[in-house]
Design a protein around this motif. Structure first.
Motif, short mmCIF file in Angstrom:
data_model
loop_
_atom_site.label_atom_id
_atom_site.label_comp_id
_atom_site.label_asym_id
_atom_site.label_seq_id
_atom_site.Cartn_x
_atom_site.Cartn_y
_atom_site.Cartn_z
N PHE A 147 0.84 -1.20 0.00
CA PHE A 147 0.00 0.00 0.00
C PHE A 147 0.88 1.25 0.00
CE2 PHE A 147 -2.30 3.34 2.22
CZ PHE A 147 -3.52 3.35 1.57
N MET A 148 1.88 1.28 0.87
CA MET A 148 2.76 2.45 0.97
C MET A 148 3.58 2.65 -0.30
SD MET A 148 1.90 3.88 3.69
CE MET A 148 3.12 5.17 3.52
N GLU A 149 4.03 1.57 -0.92
CA GLU A 149 4.76 1.69 -2.18
C GLU A 149 3.90 2.35 -3.25
OE1 GLU A 149 6.10 -2.20 -3.34
OE2 GLU A 149 7.33 -2.43 -1.55
N ILE A 150 2.66 1.90 -3.35
CA ILE A 150 1.74 2.46 -4.35
C ILE A 150 1.46 3.93 -4.05
CG2 ILE A 150 -0.62 2.34 -5.26
CD1 ILE A 150 -0.46 -0.74 -4.60
N ILE A 151 1.18 4.25 -2.80
CA ILE A 151 0.89 5.62 -2.42
C ILE A 151 2.10 6.52 -2.70
CG2 ILE A 151 0.38 7.16 -0.47
CD1 ILE A 151 -2.03 5.49 -1.53
N ASP A 152 3.30 6.04 -2.38
CA ASP A 152 4.52 6.82 -2.63
C ASP A 152 4.68 7.17 -4.10
OD1 ASP A 152 5.30 7.02 0.01
OD2 ASP A 152 6.75 5.37 -0.09
N ILE A 153 4.39 6.22 -4.97
CA ILE A 153 4.52 6.46 -6.41
C ILE A 153 3.60 7.60 -6.84
CG2 ILE A 153 3.98 5.49 -8.70
CD1 ILE A 153 4.96 2.74 -7.48
#
Length: 70
Positions: free
Chosen positions: A37-43
């Motif tokens: 989730f955090m990887e996607i949000i960071d992108i």
């Protein structure tokens, strides 16, 4: 993003999100989901495409861009 939307996307209770924000332990089964989730949000955050104007926009964004990738 509102905690309720994060909880829905991760498949956990809203209370779990509040507990995590307060430093309570995260169950092992949720750690991978949270990291993804955090990887996607960071992108999207780095691209300036993370909606912050309303809860409705955030929900639409999560449903369209995140849920299917978790």
């Amino acid at each position: 993003l509102p905690p309720g939307i994060i909880a829905d996307s991760l498949g956990v209770a809203r209370q779990s999100i509040h507990n995590w924000f307060r430093g309570k332990p995260v169950r092992e089964k949720n750690i991978d989901k949270i990291e993804k989730f955090m990887e996607i949000i960071d992108i999207y955050l780095e691209a300036g495409e993370l909606p912050v104007s309303s809860t409705v926009d955030a929900k639409i964004f999560i449903d369209a861009k995140v849920i299917d990738k978790l």
